[in-house]
Design a protein around this motif. Structure first.
Motif, PDB file in Angstrom:
ATOM      1  N   ILE A   1     -12.184 -14.566 -17.014  1.00 46.98           N
ATOM      2  CA  ILE A   1     -13.929 -15.515 -16.125  1.00 46.98           C
ATOM      3  C   ILE A   1     -14.158 -16.630 -16.342  1.00 46.98           C
ATOM      4  N   ASP A   2     -14.532 -16.142 -17.853  1.00 44.49           N
ATOM      5  CA  ASP A   2     -14.758 -17.281 -19.020  1.00 44.49           C
ATOM      6  C   ASP A   2     -13.766 -18.526 -18.907  1.00 44.49           C
ATOM      7  N   ASN A   3     -12.745 -18.218 -18.914  1.00 40.49           N
ATOM      8  CA  ASN A   3     -11.526 -19.111 -19.228  1.00 40.49           C
ATOM      9  C   ASN A   3     -11.355 -20.311 -17.647  1.00 40.49           C
ATOM     10  N   LYS A   4     -11.707 -19.867 -16.433  1.00 40.63           N
ATOM     11  CA  LYS A   4     -11.871 -20.016 -15.211  1.00 40.63           C
ATOM     12  C   LYS A   4     -12.669 -21.318 -14.826  1.00 40.63           C
ATOM     13  N   LEU A   5     -14.378 -20.529 -15.169  1.00 35.93           N
ATOM     14  CA  LEU A   5     -15.009 -21.850 -16.012  1.00 35.93           C
ATOM     15  C   LEU A   5     -15.159 -23.190 -16.552  1.00 35.93           C
ATOM     16  N   ARG A   6     -14.461 -22.802 -17.698  1.00 36.99           N
ATOM     17  CA  ARG A   6     -14.315 -23.602 -18.431  1.00 36.99           C
ATOM     18  C   ARG A   6     -13.433 -24.679 -18.180  1.00 36.99           C
ATOM     19  N   GLY A   7     -12.335 -24.173 -17.460  1.00 34.98           N
ATOM     20  CA  GLY A   7     -11.341 -25.483 -16.804  1.00 34.98           C
ATOM     21  C   GLY A   7     -11.829 -25.935 -15.880  1.00 34.98           C
ATOM     22  N   VAL A   8     -12.598 -25.330 -14.648  1.00 35.82           N
ATOM     23  CA  VAL A   8     -13.334 -25.745 -13.309  1.00 35.82           C
ATOM     24  C   VAL A   8     -13.998 -26.937 -13.916  1.00 35.82           C
ATOM     25  N   LEU A   9     -14.903 -26.264 -15.277  1.00 37.23           N
ATOM     26  CA  LEU A   9     -16.165 -27.088 -15.735  1.00 37.23           C
ATOM     27  C   LEU A   9     -15.743 -28.264 -16.093  1.00 37.23           C
ATOM     28  N   THR A  10     -14.579 -28.261 -17.282  1.00 36.90           N
ATOM     29  CA  THR A  10     -14.140 -29.651 -17.357  1.00 36.90           C
ATOM     30  C   THR A  10     -13.396 -30.574 -16.638  1.00 36.90           C
ATOM     31  N   ASP A  11     -12.820 -29.971 -15.243  1.00 40.47           N
ATOM     32  CA  ASP A  11     -12.253 -30.896 -14.276  1.00 40.47           C
ATOM     33  C   ASP A  11     -13.453 -31.364 -13.154  1.00 40.47           C
ATOM     34  N   VAL A  12     -14.569 -31.054 -13.016  1.00 41.39           N
ATOM     35  CA  VAL A  12     -15.496 -31.486 -12.834  1.00 41.39           C
ATOM     36  C   VAL A  12     -16.112 -32.226 -13.467  1.00 41.39           C
ATOM     37  N   CYS A  13     -16.104 -32.407 -14.838  1.00 41.74           N
ATOM     38  CA  CYS A  13     -16.830 -33.274 -15.898  1.00 41.74           C
ATOM     39  C   CYS A  13     -15.643 -34.353 -15.787  1.00 41.74           C
ATOM     40  N   ASP A  14     -14.621 -34.552 -16.028  1.00 41.39           N
ATOM     41  CA  ASP A  14     -13.654 -35.639 -15.909  1.00 41.39           C
ATOM     42  C   ASP A  14     -14.085 -36.154 -14.756  1.00 41.39           C
ATOM     43  N   ILE A  15     -13.739 -35.805 -13.507  1.00 39.71           N
ATOM     44  CA  ILE A  15     -13.947 -36.990 -12.308  1.00 39.71           C
ATOM     45  C   ILE A  15     -16.078 -37.290 -12.451  1.00 39.71           C
ATOM     46  N   ALA A  16     -17.129 -36.547 -12.238  1.00 37.50           N
ATOM     47  CA  ALA A  16     -18.711 -36.879 -12.491  1.00 37.50           C
ATOM     48  C   ALA A  16     -18.283 -38.171 -13.856  1.00 37.50           C
ATOM     49  N   LEU A  17     -17.660 -37.954 -14.737  1.00 41.43           N
ATOM     50  CA  LEU A  17     -17.611 -39.458 -15.945  1.00 41.43           C
ATOM     51  C   LEU A  17     -17.314 -40.572 -15.082  1.00 41.43           C
ATOM     52  N   GLU A  18     -16.520 -39.913 -14.789  1.00 43.89           N
ATOM     53  CA  GLU A  18     -15.725 -41.880 -14.038  1.00 43.89           C
ATOM     54  C   GLU A  18     -16.243 -42.289 -12.579  1.00 43.89           C
ATOM     55  N   THR A  19     -16.954 -41.473 -11.840  1.00 42.53           N
ATOM     56  CA  THR A  19     -17.637 -41.401 -10.398  1.00 42.53           C
ATOM     57  C   THR A  19     -19.130 -41.440 -10.416  1.00 42.53           C
ATOM     58  N   ILE A  20     -19.613 -40.473 -10.825  1.00 44.80           N
ATOM     59  CA  ILE A  20     -21.017 -40.457 -11.439  1.00 44.80           C
ATOM     60  C   ILE A  20     -22.492 -41.791 -12.629  1.00 44.80           C
ATOM     61  N   PRO A  21     -22.951 -42.956 -11.856  1.00 42.75           N
ATOM     62  CA  PRO A  21     -23.802 -43.077 -13.059  1.00 42.75           C
ATOM     63  C   PRO A  21     -24.323 -42.565 -13.464  1.00 42.75           C
ATOM     64  N   GLY A  22     -24.809 -42.525 -14.854  1.00 38.46           N
ATOM     65  CA  GLY A  22     -25.617 -41.667 -15.583  1.00 38.46           C
ATOM     66  C   GLY A  22     -25.135 -40.417 -16.258  1.00 38.46           C
ATOM     67  N   TYR A  23     -23.986 -40.085 -15.742  1.00 33.60           N
ATOM     68  CA  TYR A  23     -23.731 -38.745 -15.632  1.00 33.60           C
ATOM     69  C   TYR A  23     -23.787 -38.076 -17.122  1.00 33.60           C
ATOM     70  N   GLN A  24     -23.494 -37.491 -17.728  1.00 33.12           N
ATOM     71  CA  GLN A  24     -22.767 -37.235 -19.148  1.00 33.12           C
ATOM     72  C   GLN A  24     -22.454 -36.206 -19.912  1.00 33.12           C
ATOM     73  N   TRP A  25     -22.333 -34.713 -19.388  1.00 35.30           N
ATOM     74  CA  TRP A  25     -22.205 -33.368 -19.551  1.00 35.30           C
ATOM     75  C   TRP A  25     -22.129 -32.491 -18.925  1.00 35.30           C
ATOM     76  N   ILE A  26     -21.897 -31.084 -18.990  1.00 38.32           N
ATOM     77  CA  ILE A  26     -21.501 -30.271 -17.949  1.00 38.32           C
ATOM     78  C   ILE A  26     -21.560 -28.790 -18.695  1.00 38.32           C
ATOM     79  N   THR A  27     -22.640 -28.341 -18.227  1.00 40.92           N
ATOM     80  CA  THR A  27     -22.099 -25.951 -19.877  1.00 40.92           C
ATOM     81  C   THR A  27     -22.727 -25.301 -17.917  1.00 40.92           C
ATOM     82  N   HIS A  28     -22.731 -24.399 -18.468  1.00 41.81           N
ATOM     83  CA  HIS A  28     -22.840 -22.884 -17.931  1.00 41.81           C
ATOM     84  C   HIS A  28     -23.317 -21.975 -18.797  1.00 41.81           C
TER      85      HIS A  28
END
Length: 98
Positions: A8-35
């Motif tokens: 489950i943790d590996n799935k979470l990390r993979g998904v949240l890494t994808d979200v992070c990459d997208i957000a870094l490119e598209t959302i001003p002021g965004y810096q990181w994601i964690t869980h």
């Protein structure tokens, strides 16, 4: 950590890494994601935190309703790997990065 918890943790990390990459490119002021998660109460215990450069960045995000877009992105990406959030508004937090 049990073997199933690790999967489950590996799935979470993979998904949240994808979200992070997208957000870094598209959302001003965004810096990181964690869980954080308690696996014995998963997925209800899952808490996702998105870090932003400032309170102003979060306020602007909310004014433009981009927070809804970010939460939907997180929800959809997690659902794609069979992780379903109970209440995205309670389980995804926008915080000022420290």
């Amino acid at each position: 950590m049990r073997k199933t918890d690790k999967k489950i943790d590996n799935k979470l990390r993979g998904v949240l890494t994808d979200v992070c990459d997208i957000a870094l490119e598209t959302i001003p002021g965004y810096q990181w994601i964690t869980h954080t998660v308690k696996y014995d109460a998963f997925p209800a215990s899952l808490q996702v935190s998105c870090g932003f450069a400032s309170a102003d960045a979060i306020e602007q995000l909310q004014l433009e309703q981009q927070d809804v877009v970010l939460k939907k992105l997180i929800f959809k990406k997690l659902a794609a790997v069979d992780i379903n959030l109970k209440d995205v508004n309670k389980q995804v937090k926008l915080v000022v990065a420290k």
